[in-house]
Design an enzyme around this catalytic site. Structure first.
Site, short mmCIF file in Angstrom:
data_model
loop_
_atom_site.label_atom_id
_atom_site.label_comp_id
_atom_site.label_asym_id
_atom_site.label_seq_id
_atom_site.Cartn_x
_atom_site.Cartn_y
_atom_site.Cartn_z
N ARG A 226 0.83 -1.22 0.00
CA ARG A 226 0.00 0.00 0.00
C ARG A 226 0.86 1.26 0.00
O ARG A 226 0.70 2.15 -0.85
CB ARG A 226 -0.91 0.00 1.25
N ARG B 101 8.13 -9.15 -2.58
CA ARG B 101 8.06 -10.61 -2.49
C ARG B 101 7.45 -11.19 -3.77
O ARG B 101 7.88 -12.20 -4.27
CB ARG B 101 7.19 -11.02 -1.30
N THR C 62 10.84 4.88 5.96
CA THR C 62 9.70 5.21 6.82
C THR C 62 8.99 3.93 7.23
O THR C 62 7.84 3.97 7.67
CB THR C 62 8.68 6.15 6.10
N ARG D 155 10.52 0.43 9.00
CA ARG D 155 11.00 0.07 10.34
C ARG D 155 12.52 0.12 10.32
O ARG D 155 13.17 -0.36 9.38
CB ARG D 155 10.54 -1.33 10.73
N GLU E 47 14.59 2.25 18.52
CA GLU E 47 13.68 3.32 18.97
C GLU E 47 13.27 3.12 20.42
O GLU E 47 13.02 1.98 20.82
CB GLU E 47 12.42 3.30 18.10
N HIS F 51 9.70 9.17 14.17
CA HIS F 51 8.62 8.22 13.82
C HIS F 51 7.26 8.93 13.72
O HIS F 51 6.34 8.65 14.50
CB HIS F 51 8.56 7.08 14.86
N GLY G 198 5.64 9.35 10.57
CA GLY G 198 5.10 9.12 9.22
C GLY G 198 3.58 9.14 9.17
O GLY G 198 2.99 9.65 8.22
N1 LIG Z 1 6.60 5.53 9.74
C1 LIG Z 1 5.36 5.27 10.07
O1 LIG Z 1 4.74 5.99 10.84
C2 LIG Z 1 4.66 4.09 9.46
C3 LIG Z 1 3.28 4.18 9.24
C4 LIG Z 1 2.64 3.08 8.68
C5 LIG Z 1 3.35 1.93 8.36
N2 LIG Z 1 4.68 1.88 8.58
C6 LIG Z 1 5.45 0.69 8.21
O2 LIG Z 1 5.27 0.48 6.82
C7 LIG Z 1 5.15 -0.91 6.57
C8 LIG Z 1 4.44 -1.14 5.24
O3 LIG Z 1 3.07 -0.78 5.34
P1 LIG Z 1 2.04 -1.12 4.16
O4 LIG Z 1 0.70 -0.72 4.62
O5 LIG Z 1 2.53 -0.62 2.86
O6 LIG Z 1 2.14 -2.72 4.17
P2 LIG Z 1 1.79 -3.71 2.97
O7 LIG Z 1 1.60 -5.03 3.62
O8 LIG Z 1 0.68 -3.16 2.16
O9 LIG Z 1 3.10 -3.70 2.07
C9 LIG Z 1 4.29 -4.31 2.45
C10 LIG Z 1 4.92 -4.91 1.20
O10 LIG Z 1 6.20 -5.45 1.55
C11 LIG Z 1 6.35 -6.68 0.86
N3 LIG Z 1 7.31 -7.54 1.56
C12 LIG Z 1 7.16 -8.24 2.70
N4 LIG Z 1 8.25 -8.95 2.98
C13 LIG Z 1 9.14 -8.69 1.98
C14 LIG Z 1 10.45 -9.13 1.69
N5 LIG Z 1 11.07 -10.02 2.48
N6 LIG Z 1 11.06 -8.66 0.58
C15 LIG Z 1 10.42 -7.80 -0.24
N7 LIG Z 1 9.17 -7.35 -0.02
C16 LIG Z 1 8.54 -7.78 1.08
C17 LIG Z 1 4.95 -7.29 0.84
O11 LIG Z 1 4.84 -8.27 -0.17
C18 LIG Z 1 4.10 -6.06 0.60
O12 LIG Z 1 3.92 -5.83 -0.78
C19 LIG Z 1 4.42 -1.42 7.81
O13 LIG Z 1 4.66 -2.80 8.03
C20 LIG Z 1 5.01 -0.57 8.92
O14 LIG Z 1 6.13 -1.21 9.47
C21 LIG Z 1 5.35 2.94 9.13
O1 LIG Z 2 3.06 0.86 11.75
C1 LIG Z 2 2.49 1.87 12.13
O2 LIG Z 2 1.25 1.96 12.20
C2 LIG Z 2 3.29 3.09 12.48
O3 LIG Z 2 4.63 2.83 12.43
C3 LIG Z 2 2.90 3.68 13.79
O4 LIG Z 2 1.65 4.20 13.65
#
Ligand SMILES: NC(=O)c1ccc[n+]([C@@H]2O[C@H](COP(=O)([O-])OP(=O)(O)OC[C@H]3O[C@@H](n4cnc5c(N)ncnc54)[C@H](O)[C@@H]3O)[C@@H](O)[C@H]2O)c1
Ligand SMILES: O=C(O)[C@H](O)CO
Length: 328
Positions: A160, A181, A241, A243, A272, A290, A292
């Site tokens: 996403r 993946r 952004t 982990r 963190e 953190h 985002g």
């Molecule tokens: N900074 C922030 O405040 C903040 C906010 C929201 C989410 N996040 C982080 O962002 C991450 C992603 O969120 P999202 O909603 O896009 O998740 P998502 O599940 O929609 O997308 C993650 C993508 O990573 C891919 N993936 C997983 N393992 C993999 C690997 N070993 N190699 C390559 N690709 C791989 C998955 O296939 C998927 O397409 C969350 O897990 C979270 O840790 C951070």
């Molecule tokens: O994964 C998340 O949702 C963010 O890193 C904290 O809101």
């Protein structure tokens, strides 16, 4: 007789409107002062709750879960990433886990773009030069950064947030490359004019900017290892952004210090809330605490998702945002 309301323990302060609604629906125990729970408080919470609502700052590991009471049937994470929870152990103990996907996608993508613009264009350095009075007027050779228009962006994790970043970066004139993946649907590749790289190593060697958007899982811990970071071009930038654990932070620091990378924009850190002081000393980085997903709208929508997950589960249905070990 009225149905008994579930005991819902919330570990951090949530937006007022969310807490009010939770109080109406559940027997809610809130954390008014917002101080993160100690390990003992987390154990007490899982012993007494029907539902636990933790956040990224709570480590719900196997030791905490082993002390869970019989009533604990749902952990409704207030957050998208679930690396703070041992999902496998929870699942084995019959405890469901849910998260809050989707509602923070656009906000996190915006913040990613903010970092992607800030580092090459030296925003932080420019602001501090102005604030310190160092600025003596426009100069043809002062405060020059690098253009992002026409550059190659390599996205790791085209889910996403990765896709939302790709849409924005395309509008900024970048060409989109990704490693994931699985290859994404043809329509998405076509819309983004995105190139898929099955080999992460090969992609890294060719990118101008690399942005991390995969979750932190056992498979992605230090995915950007010292060896892989060395594959990057000397003039490349790294943005994270997702982990902190996905990048070997010490290796990244060594490369930034040595000038083997152009710069980094980081919203997340390996340990963190501790931030390696060596990072803060570097000029070619922009560091954010953190934030985002930190918008009022997003946090309220996260709360709404938590409530829907709890309510649906308590009504005897499968919660919409259930996380299964097989999804990690
Ligand atoms: N900074 C922030 O405040 C903040 C906010 C929201 C989410 N996040 C982080 O962002 C991450 C992603 O969120 P999202 O909603 O896009 O998740 P998502 O599940 O929609 O997308 C993650 C993508 O990573 C891919 N993936 C997983 N393992 C993999 C690997 N070993 N190699 C390559 N690709 C791989 C998955 O296939 C998927 O397409 C969350 O897990 C979270 O840790 C951070
Ligand atoms: O994964 C998340 O949702 C963010 O890193 C904290 O809101």
């Amino acid at each position: 007789m009225a149905k008994k309301k579930p005991v819902v323990v919330v570990t951090r302060k949530l937006p007022e409107v969310v807490e009010t609604r939770m109080r109406e629906l559940f027997e809610t125990r809130l954390n008014e002062n917002d101080r993160p729970f100690s390990q003992a408080e987390l154990v007490e919470a899982v012993r007494t709750a029907d539902v636990l609502v933790p956040t990224v700052t709570d480590r719900i590991d196997s030791s905490v879960l082993s002390q869970a009471g019989e009533n604990l049937k749902l952990i409704a994470n207030f957050g998208n990433g679930v690396d703070n929870i041992d999902v496998v152990t929870a699942n084995n103990r019959g405890i469901n886990v849910t998260n809050t996907p989707g509602v923070l996608t656009e906000d996190t993508a915006d913040m990613t773009m903010a970092l992607m613009l800030s580092v090459p264009r030296r925003l932080a350095t420019g602001i501090s030069a102005l604030e310190s009075g160092e600025w003596a007027g426009w100069s043809p050779t002062w405060m020059l950064g690098h253009r992002i228009w026409g550059k190659r962006l390599g996205i790791i994790g085209m889910g996403r947030i990765g896709q939302a970043v790709a849409r924005r970066a395309k509008a900024f004139g970048m060409s989109i490359h990704y490693h994931n993946r699985r290859r994404v649907a043809d329509e998405i590749e076509e819309e983004l004019e995105a190139t898929y790289w099955e080999s992460l190593d090969q992609m890294l060697a060719r990118m101008d900017v690399v942005s991390v958007h995969c979750p932190h899982t056992p498979a992605t811990f230090h995915l950007l290892s010292a060896r892989r970071l060395k594959l990057l071009k000397k003039d490349a930038y790294v943005v994270n952004t997702a982990r902190g654990e996905v990048i070997d932070e010490n290796a990244l620091i060594r490369m930034l210090e040595a000038g083997d990378l152009a710069g980094a924009g980081l919203d997340v850190f390996e340990h963190e809330p501790a931030v390696n002081p060596k990072l803060a000393k570097l000029e070619n980085v922009v560091l954010l605490p953190h934030m985002g997903s930190a918008t009022i709208e997003g946090r309220i929508e996260m709360g709404e998702k938590v409530i829907i997950n709890i309510k649906t589960f308590m009504d005897g249905h499968r919660p919409p945002d259930r996380v299964l070990p097989s999804m990690l």
